[in-house]
Design an enzyme around this catalytic site. Structure first.
Site, PDB file in Angstrom:
ATOM      1  N   HIS A  37      11.667  23.805  -6.179  1.00 11.22           N
ATOM      2  CA  HIS A  37      12.702  24.135  -7.162  1.00 11.22           C
ATOM      3  C   HIS A  37      12.160  23.964  -8.569  1.00 11.22           C
ATOM      4  O   HIS A  37      11.373  23.048  -8.821  1.00 11.22           O
ATOM      5  CB  HIS A  37      13.936  23.237  -6.980  1.00 11.22           C
ATOM      6  CG  HIS A  37      15.154  23.816  -7.622  1.00 11.22           C
ATOM      7  ND1 HIS A  37      15.451  23.613  -8.946  1.00 11.22           N
ATOM      8  CD2 HIS A  37      16.123  24.611  -7.114  1.00 11.22           C
ATOM      9  CE1 HIS A  37      16.573  24.259  -9.228  1.00 11.22           C
ATOM     10  NE2 HIS A  37      17.006  24.877  -8.145  1.00 11.22           N
ATOM     11  N   ASP A  90      18.942  26.735  -0.777  1.00 12.69           N
ATOM     12  CA  ASP A  90      18.944  28.070  -0.175  1.00 12.69           C
ATOM     13  C   ASP A  90      18.363  28.099   1.223  1.00 12.69           C
ATOM     14  O   ASP A  90      18.701  28.975   2.014  1.00 12.69           O
ATOM     15  CB  ASP A  90      18.176  29.050  -1.076  1.00 12.69           C
ATOM     16  CG  ASP A  90      18.969  29.368  -2.320  1.00 12.69           C
ATOM     17  OD1 ASP A  90      20.185  29.552  -2.182  1.00 12.69           O
ATOM     18  OD2 ASP A  90      18.396  29.409  -3.409  1.00 12.69           O
ATOM     19  N   HIS A 145      16.569  34.686  -8.547  1.00 12.23           N
ATOM     20  CA  HIS A 145      17.781  33.909  -8.844  1.00 12.23           C
ATOM     21  C   HIS A 145      18.641  33.794  -7.585  1.00 12.23           C
ATOM     22  O   HIS A 145      18.552  32.821  -6.845  1.00 12.23           O
ATOM     23  CB  HIS A 145      18.515  34.600  -9.998  1.00 12.23           C
ATOM     24  CG  HIS A 145      19.646  33.827 -10.591  1.00 12.23           C
ATOM     25  ND1 HIS A 145      19.988  32.547 -10.203  1.00 12.23           N
ATOM     26  CD2 HIS A 145      20.528  34.160 -11.574  1.00 12.23           C
ATOM     27  CE1 HIS A 145      21.016  32.130 -10.923  1.00 12.23           C
ATOM     28  NE2 HIS A 145      21.370  33.090 -11.751  1.00 12.23           N
TER      29      HIS A 145
HETATM   30  N1  CMC Z   1       5.494  27.451  -1.053  1.00 11.71           N
HETATM   31  C1  CMC Z   1       4.197  27.118  -1.294  1.00 11.71           C
HETATM   32  N2  CMC Z   1       3.732  26.613  -2.444  1.00 11.71           N
HETATM   33  C2  CMC Z   1       4.624  26.434  -3.425  1.00 11.71           C
HETATM   34  C3  CMC Z   1       5.986  26.758  -3.260  1.00 11.71           C
HETATM   35  C4  CMC Z   1       6.415  27.271  -2.014  1.00 11.71           C
HETATM   36  N3  CMC Z   1       7.701  27.575  -1.802  1.00 11.71           N
HETATM   37  N4  CMC Z   1       6.640  26.494  -4.403  1.00 11.71           N
HETATM   38  C5  CMC Z   1       5.735  26.017  -5.258  1.00 11.71           C
HETATM   39  N5  CMC Z   1       4.516  25.982  -4.672  1.00 11.71           N
HETATM   40  C6  CMC Z   1       3.266  25.454  -5.266  1.00 11.71           C
HETATM   41  C7  CMC Z   1       2.695  26.424  -6.281  1.00 11.71           C
HETATM   42  O1  CMC Z   1       1.765  27.303  -5.686  1.00 11.71           O
HETATM   43  C8  CMC Z   1       2.072  25.500  -7.281  1.00 11.71           C
HETATM   44  O2  CMC Z   1       0.840  25.079  -6.752  1.00 11.71           O
HETATM   45  P1  CMC Z   1      -0.377  24.692  -7.754  1.00 11.71           P
HETATM   46  O3  CMC Z   1       0.101  23.497  -8.524  1.00 11.71           O
HETATM   47  O4  CMC Z   1      -1.521  24.375  -6.838  1.00 11.71           O
HETATM   48  O5  CMC Z   1      -0.612  25.880  -8.628  1.00 11.71           O
HETATM   49  C9  CMC Z   1       2.995  24.283  -7.289  1.00 11.71           C
HETATM   50  O6  CMC Z   1       3.638  24.295  -5.993  1.00 11.71           O
HETATM   51  C10 CMC Z   1       4.067  24.334  -8.371  1.00 11.71           C
HETATM   52  O7  CMC Z   1       4.702  25.597  -8.278  1.00 11.71           O
HETATM   53  P2  CMC Z   1       5.343  26.350  -9.515  1.00 11.71           P
HETATM   54  O8  CMC Z   1       5.434  27.804  -9.197  1.00 11.71           O
HETATM   55  O9  CMC Z   1       4.625  25.964 -10.766  1.00 11.71           O
HETATM   56  O10 CMC Z   1       6.752  25.703  -9.562  1.00 11.71           O
HETATM   57  P3  CMC Z   1       7.985  26.333 -10.247  1.00 11.71           P
HETATM   58  O11 CMC Z   1       8.820  25.214 -10.680  1.00 11.71           O
HETATM   59  O12 CMC Z   1       7.619  27.320 -11.283  1.00 11.71           O
HETATM   60  O13 CMC Z   1       8.667  27.182  -9.071  1.00 11.71           O
HETATM   61  C11 CMC Z   1      10.159  27.910  -7.421  1.00 11.71           C
HETATM   62  C12 CMC Z   1       9.846  26.827  -8.457  1.00 11.71           C
HETATM   63  C13 CMC Z   1      11.545  27.650  -6.850  1.00 11.71           C
HETATM   64  C14 CMC Z   1      10.172  29.302  -8.111  1.00 11.71           C
HETATM   65  C15 CMC Z   1       9.092  27.869  -6.323  1.00 11.71           C
HETATM   66  O14 CMC Z   1       9.076  26.597  -5.726  1.00 11.71           O
HETATM   67  C16 CMC Z   1       9.302  28.947  -5.276  1.00 11.71           C
HETATM   68  O15 CMC Z   1       8.840  30.070  -5.473  1.00 11.71           O
HETATM   69  N6  CMC Z   1      10.003  28.627  -4.142  1.00 11.71           N
HETATM   70  C17 CMC Z   1      10.314  29.595  -3.127  1.00 11.71           C
HETATM   71  C18 CMC Z   1      11.485  30.447  -3.543  1.00 11.71           C
HETATM   72  C19 CMC Z   1      12.808  29.690  -3.455  1.00 11.71           C
HETATM   73  O16 CMC Z   1      13.106  29.029  -2.472  1.00 11.71           O
HETATM   74  N7  CMC Z   1      13.616  29.841  -4.498  1.00 11.71           N
HETATM   75  C20 CMC Z   1      14.959  29.244  -4.553  1.00 11.71           C
HETATM   76  C21 CMC Z   1      15.021  28.099  -5.484  1.00 11.71           C
HETATM   77  S1  CMC Z   1      16.629  27.330  -5.489  1.00 11.71           S
HETATM   78  C22 CMC Z   1      17.564  28.468  -6.365  1.00 11.71           C
HETATM   79  C23 CMC Z   1      18.738  27.870  -7.070  1.00 11.71           C
HETATM   80  O17 CMC Z   1      18.717  26.734  -7.529  1.00 11.71           O
HETATM   81  O18 CMC Z   1      19.715  28.564  -7.187  1.00 11.71           O
END
Ligand code: CMC
Length: 433
Positions: free
Chosen positions: A309, A367, A268
């Protein structure tokens, strides 16, 4: 489940008559199926992570992740970040409208006159080890405010709620700066009423009794934008925590302390700190390709921090503003040549051109840029989540107040799908194997 034109949905279940539910339309966004009476028929819905569940009605913030829209009380976030300031946004979130000139002067004055904390509160800090994470201190000290401010604890009294809101918004920067000063072993710096909200925070962070820190207006504006862009984000984990805690009638300081605890988690509020840690781990632009390859490798858990995101799948509207601010800060401080910032810009450039990131819509998020800005301002990385907590306090308190002002307040009490053992006979100790 099917929808008919009379705005109802019907659920067919084995062995039961069909159950009809009203469909509630909001002013924007998807309609919701009101399943609140489903348990009368002996069923619950199952939705771990609340991915398909609206837990409340709210008129504060609207997000459309596909379109990259974020509105506070109807105003787009970019307009607020560019044309407003943090305290004005606080007023807007709390009251539903932007303040007129008189209301703004009055609000700023009230905040300024609540920035001091009870002198006895400073004794709390001595109980913490100097190496404590500042979020640990924030959870404890903010919760402890309820022991000091008894005249703002009656949650059914709107005047008490307003006073608690002012106190929390005003005192969070003071407590945060005290946590930082404590970690350094420096004396606490008292707030200055002649300074703006952000100037005052930077003053309490970076001045010492022997020398007043020179406050750079570009950094003040940048920090103000960081605060605006983190002020509220609908029913996220920490806001939902505050609502849940508040639904039991807990006092506002205890509820905000619960919100701080939820925000602390790396999934978060910890992402901007993770961005800087990642940049430090990469260390040099020559290693970026290696880390990009790691991020793409399905068998490697590494992810590029600050990219992607959960809600914004096309772009994060906050990131657009943060990016511009990030460049302004780098320009003002002339730090383009600093290896860490150079590395960040190179990573941004490469990731924005890489087909993997383009295809999966993994753009730099808020972020990524806020981490770089805070680092450039001189905020230590373990204070990043604290900055987020200061900014989000108004969102938490606005949601808490909205919930308590509603006529249909109910204690938050989810149910479960029980998967444990069925009833069995007790075995006396001497018979157990
Ligand atoms: N680097 C590499 N690959 C990624 C990343 C990343 N940062 N984020 C997503 N992917 C890939 C993931 O491996 C998946 O690939 P596949 O379809 O081949 O399995 C695809 O993209 C979709 O990912 P997901 O995990 O299903 O997407 P999600 O919506 O569940 O996750 C997220 C969103 C923010 C948790 C993720 O993008 C992430 O871990 N990012 C890095 C951490 C980060 O920067 N977090 C801050 C978010 S902003 C916070 C706020 O709004 O306050």
């Amino acid at each position: 489940m099917s929808n008919d034109k009379k705005e109802t949905a019907t659920l067919s279940l084995p062995g039961c008559d069909p159950i009809t539910f009203p469909i509630l339309a909001g002013t924007l966004g998807p309609s919701v199926i009101d399943v609140s009476h489903l348990n009368n028929d002996g069923f619950f819905t199952y939705d771990p992570g609340f991915q398909s569940t609206a837990a409340c009605q709210s008129a504060i913030t609207f997000i459309d992740g596909d379109q990259g829209i974020l509105l506070h009380r109807g105003y787009p976030i970019a307009a607020l970040a560019e044309q407003s300031d943090y305290l004005e946004v606080c007023y807007l979130l709390l009251n539903g409208e932007l303040p007129n000139q008189k209301q703004k002067i009055n609000f700023v004055d009230q905040i300024q006159h609540h920035t001091l904390v009870h002198e006895q509160l400073s004794n709390f800090f001595n109980g913490f080890p100097r190496k404590s994470h500042p979020m640990a201190i924030m959870c404890g000290v903010v919760g402890a405010l309820s022991a000091f401010y008894h005249d703002s604890l009656e949650i059914k009294n709107p005047a008490h709620r307003d006073l608690a809101a002012l106190r929390l918004i005003a005192k969070m920067p003071t407590i945060a700066a005290m946590a930082y000063k404590y970690s350094l072993g420096q004396p606490f710096v008292y707030p200055q009423n002649s300074l703006s909200y952000v100037e005052n925070f930077l003053h309490m962070m970076f001045s010492v009794p022997t020398e007043t820190d020179k406050i750079n207006p570009v950094l003040v504006r940048a920090m103000d934008r960081v605060f605006i862009l983190h002020a509220d984000h609908e029913q996220n984990a920490s806001t939902s925590t505050v609502r849940l805690a508040g639904s039991s009638g807990a006092n506002p300081f205890a509820c905000i302390s619960a919100g701080i605890a939820a925000l602390w988690g790396p999934a978060h509020g910890g992402a901007n700190e993770a961005v800087i840690n990642m940049l430090q781990e990469i260390g040099d632009a020559s290693r970026i390709e290696q880390y990009i390859a790691k991020a793409k490798d399905k068998n490697d858990p590494f992810r590029l921090m600050g990219f992607g995101h959960r809600v914004y799948k096309n772009f994060d509207p906050r990131a657009k503003v943060m990016r511009q601010t990030c460049y302004e800060v780098m320009e003002a401080l002339q730090i383009h040549e600093n290896p860490l910032f150079k590395l960040a810009l190179k990573l941004e450039e490469i990731a924005l051109q890489d087909p993997y990131f383009i295809e999966k819509k993994l753009y730099p998020n808020v972020d990524f840029y806020s981490g770089i800005i805070l680092k450039a301002i001189g905020i230590p990385t373990n204070m990043f989540t604290v900055i987020f907590a200061i900014a989000r306090t108004v969102g938490w308190i606005a949601h808490w107040n909205e919930m308590l002002s509603a006529s249909d307040l109910k204690i938050g009490r989810p149910r479960q799908l029980y998967v444990g053992l069925t009833e069995r006979a007790f075995i006396p100790l001497d018979k157990r194997t």
